[in-house]
Design a protein around this motif. Structure first.
Motif, PDB file in Angstrom:
ATOM      1  N   ALA A  10      10.686 -55.188  -1.728  1.00  0.00           N
ATOM      2  CA  ALA A  10       9.322 -55.482  -1.977  1.00  0.00           C
ATOM      3  C   ALA A  10       9.771 -57.182  -2.404  1.00  0.00           C
ATOM      4  N   ASP A  11      10.712 -57.409  -3.994  1.00  0.00           N
ATOM      5  CA  ASP A  11      10.626 -58.730  -4.112  1.00  0.00           C
ATOM      6  C   ASP A  11      10.918 -59.567  -2.797  1.00  0.00           C
ATOM      7  N   SER A  12      11.326 -59.418  -2.119  1.00  0.00           N
ATOM      8  CA  SER A  12      12.620 -60.314  -1.007  1.00  0.00           C
ATOM      9  C   SER A  12      11.283 -61.106  -0.207  1.00  0.00           C
ATOM     10  N   GLY A  13       9.612 -61.387  -0.633  1.00  0.00           N
ATOM     11  CA  GLY A  13       9.328 -62.095  -0.001  1.00  0.00           C
ATOM     12  C   GLY A  13       9.209 -61.484   1.951  1.00  0.00           C
TER      13      GLY A  13
ATOM     14  N   ASP B  89      17.947 -61.461  -1.667  1.00  0.00           N
ATOM     15  CA  ASP B  89      17.139 -62.845  -1.832  1.00  0.00           C
ATOM     16  C   ASP B  89      17.819 -63.797  -0.265  1.00  0.00           C
TER      17      ASP B  89
ATOM     18  N   THR C 138      19.166 -52.036  -3.265  1.00  0.00           N
ATOM     19  CA  THR C 138      17.837 -52.542  -4.397  1.00  0.00           C
ATOM     20  C   THR C 138      17.168 -53.872  -3.658  1.00  0.00           C
ATOM     21  N   GLY C 139      17.719 -55.027  -3.439  1.00  0.00           N
ATOM     22  CA  GLY C 139      16.916 -56.671  -3.216  1.00  0.00           C
ATOM     23  C   GLY C 139      17.699 -57.205  -2.526  1.00  0.00           C
TER      24      GLY C 139
ATOM     25  N   HIS D   1      10.470 -50.092   0.147  1.00  0.00           N
ATOM     26  CA  HIS D   1      10.165 -50.403  -1.220  1.00  0.00           C
ATOM     27  C   HIS D   1      11.524 -51.534  -1.495  1.00  0.00           C
ATOM     28  N   TRP D   2      12.531 -51.230  -1.460  1.00  0.00           N
ATOM     29  CA  TRP D   2      13.622 -52.316  -1.632  1.00  0.00           C
ATOM     30  C   TRP D   2      13.703 -53.343  -1.184  1.00  0.00           C
TER      31      TRP D   2
END
Ligand SMILES: Cc1cc2nc3c(=O)[nH]c(=O)nc-3n(C[C@H](O)[C@H](O)[C@H](O)COP(=O)(O)OP(=O)(O)OC[C@H]3O[C@@H](n4cnc5c(N)ncnc54)[C@H](O)[C@@H]3O)c2cc1C
Length: 398
Positions: A245-248, A83, A80-81, A242-243
């Motif tokens: 999206a916030d990873s850069g 980093d 889901t994400g 979509h998973w």
């Protein structure tokens, strides 16, 4: 070194297997959101839908092979994400996986129509569960409508006609596959549907579905109603990014990566398979390639790069499709050239079209029931041969 592979379909499992075959001895974890052991997709729209006893599910990896190769396979685990600064991936349960190198192979999902449905009987076809549900639905001898006459829609229509069902294909383009093959060849290839008794409505937009709980038909923009108890929507695939999206990570209709499949700006992360957006070394264009062979080739290339070996030479994109007992094979990208030669026809059961570039060199070919033509095309392309080398003098080049 530890390797984390996300997505255990053809790209992901083939990376894990190739890494071991090439001598990688570190830890390999393979995360997969589905609960099923990895399976292969091409048979889902072919053998799995055919009439007869339930066929075996084609496995890409079994528990025995995973144990033998010492692969840490985690099924039912959805990423889901991510980093990248901490080199940590997060899952739907909040569990964290750290990695030294990672392969993103989460592929794509079936695109939905921009038309509300929520009705029983309206399906897409991407996963084993989708194919199982459709197999059951076909056994009830429904009237079938297929929205989209690309390869998936065409194969489903073929399977349904193989069971003797009433089938209507609904296609938005005036000529099915014309964006891939051009009008002339698209018309020829799609004549296979009418030749085998399926209805084909082109230049048609779906306005809405009929029915309150169970689908009863499809209403087109011009008011035409196509009755149906089962509707399959085959209008393309959307990359599963979509998973991220916030990873850069650089995402724009796919995950951007370079020649060696490293994600742009993130050298410890590779992206391969249906979601990888990359400049193809032979085509010279940036594209996602949604073909089975491509996913396997890229998996092997990544395994080679990681283990310090020379990656295999790049290949032209290749895809096959089985429809009504015919095998259609496409090499290269016809849309990058001009149609220069055609022979045979769908009605005759054998067909070939060759496309050339501005220097009149063959760069793409579509053929039907002619495996030798595929081998001949590849050989000619490798040698930089001419159209005459490929098809002979007797055939007029245009
Ligand atoms: C029905 C069907 C028939 C086909 N027939 C042909 C054919 O005849 N010839 C041909 O060349 N190609 C064919 N293809 C295309 C080919 O199967 C694909 O190109 C290939 O499957 C791409 O592999 P992939 O591993 O990149 O992605 P996918 O196969 O899409 O696999 C991605 C995997 O990642 C998993 N996943 C997704 N998101 C997450 C997440 N967040 N966390 C964890 N796991 C995740 C998914 O569950 C899936 O298992 C067909 C495709 C379909 C659907």
């Amino acid at each position: 070194m530890s390797f984390l592979i996300v997505g255990a379909s053809v790209a992901g499992t083939r990376t894990a297997i190739a890494l071991r075959q090439r001598g990688f001895a570190g830890h390999i974890a393979l995360l997969e959101s589905e609960e099923h052991w990895p399976y292969d997709k091409p048979p889902l729209s072919k053998d799995l839908l055919a009439d007869g006893p339930d066929p075996d599910v084609p496995r890409l990896l079994t528990p025995e092979l995973a144990a033998e190769l010492d692969l840490d396979v985690r099924l039912g685990v959805r990423a889901t994400g991510l980093d990248p600064a901490r080199r940590v991936l997060v899952t739907h349960t909040g569990e964290e996986f750290s990695y030294e190198r990672m392969v993103i192979a989460t592929g794509a999902h079936a695109r939905a129509l921009p038309v509300p449905s929520g009705l029983a009987g309206v399906h897409t076809l991407r996963t084993l569960d989708d194919a199982t549900a459709l197999r059951e639905a076909l056994a009830g001898r429904p009237r079938v409508a297929v929205v989209g006459a690309g390869f998936i829609g065409a194969e489903f229509a073929s399977a349904a006609r193989g069971r003797g069902l009433d089938v209507t294909l609904i296609e938005a383009l005036e000529v099915p596959m014309s964006q891939v093959l051009g009008d002339e060849v698209g018309r020829e290839i799609s004549s296979i549907h009418t030749l085998h008794g399926a209805g084909l409505v082109t230049g048609a937009r779906v306005e809405r579905f009929l029915g309150s709980e169970q689908v009863e038909g499809v209403v087109l923009a011009d008011g035409t109603e196509v009755p149906a108890d089962v509707v399959v929507v085959g209008v393309g695939a959307v990359p599963n990014t979509h998973w991220l999206a916030d990873s850069g990570l650089p995402i724009d209709g796919g995950v951007h990566c370079g020649d060696r499949f490293e994600v742009d700006g993130f050298p410890s992360i590779f992206a391969i398979g249906d979601l990888a957006l990359r400049r193809h070394p032979l085509l010279g264009v940036t594209a996602r390639i949604e073909h089975w062979t491509n996913a396997g080739e890229q998996a092997d290339a990544v395994a080679a790069i990681v283990t310090g070996a020379e990656p295999p030479s790049p290949q032209l994109p290749y895809v096959w499709s089985d429809q009504y007992g015919a095998r259609i094979q496409l090499v290269g990208r016809p849309s990058l050239g001009e149609l220069a030669h055609r022979e045979g026809s769908i009605a005759e059961g054998r067909f070939r079209a060759v496309y050339t570039d501005e220097n009149h060199k063959p760069i793409a070919q579509v053929s039907v029931n002619d495996a030798r033509a595929v081998a001949a095309f590849r050989k000619n392309h490798r040698r930089g041969g001419s159209l005459v080398d490929l098809v002979g003098e007797q055939t007029p080049a245009r």
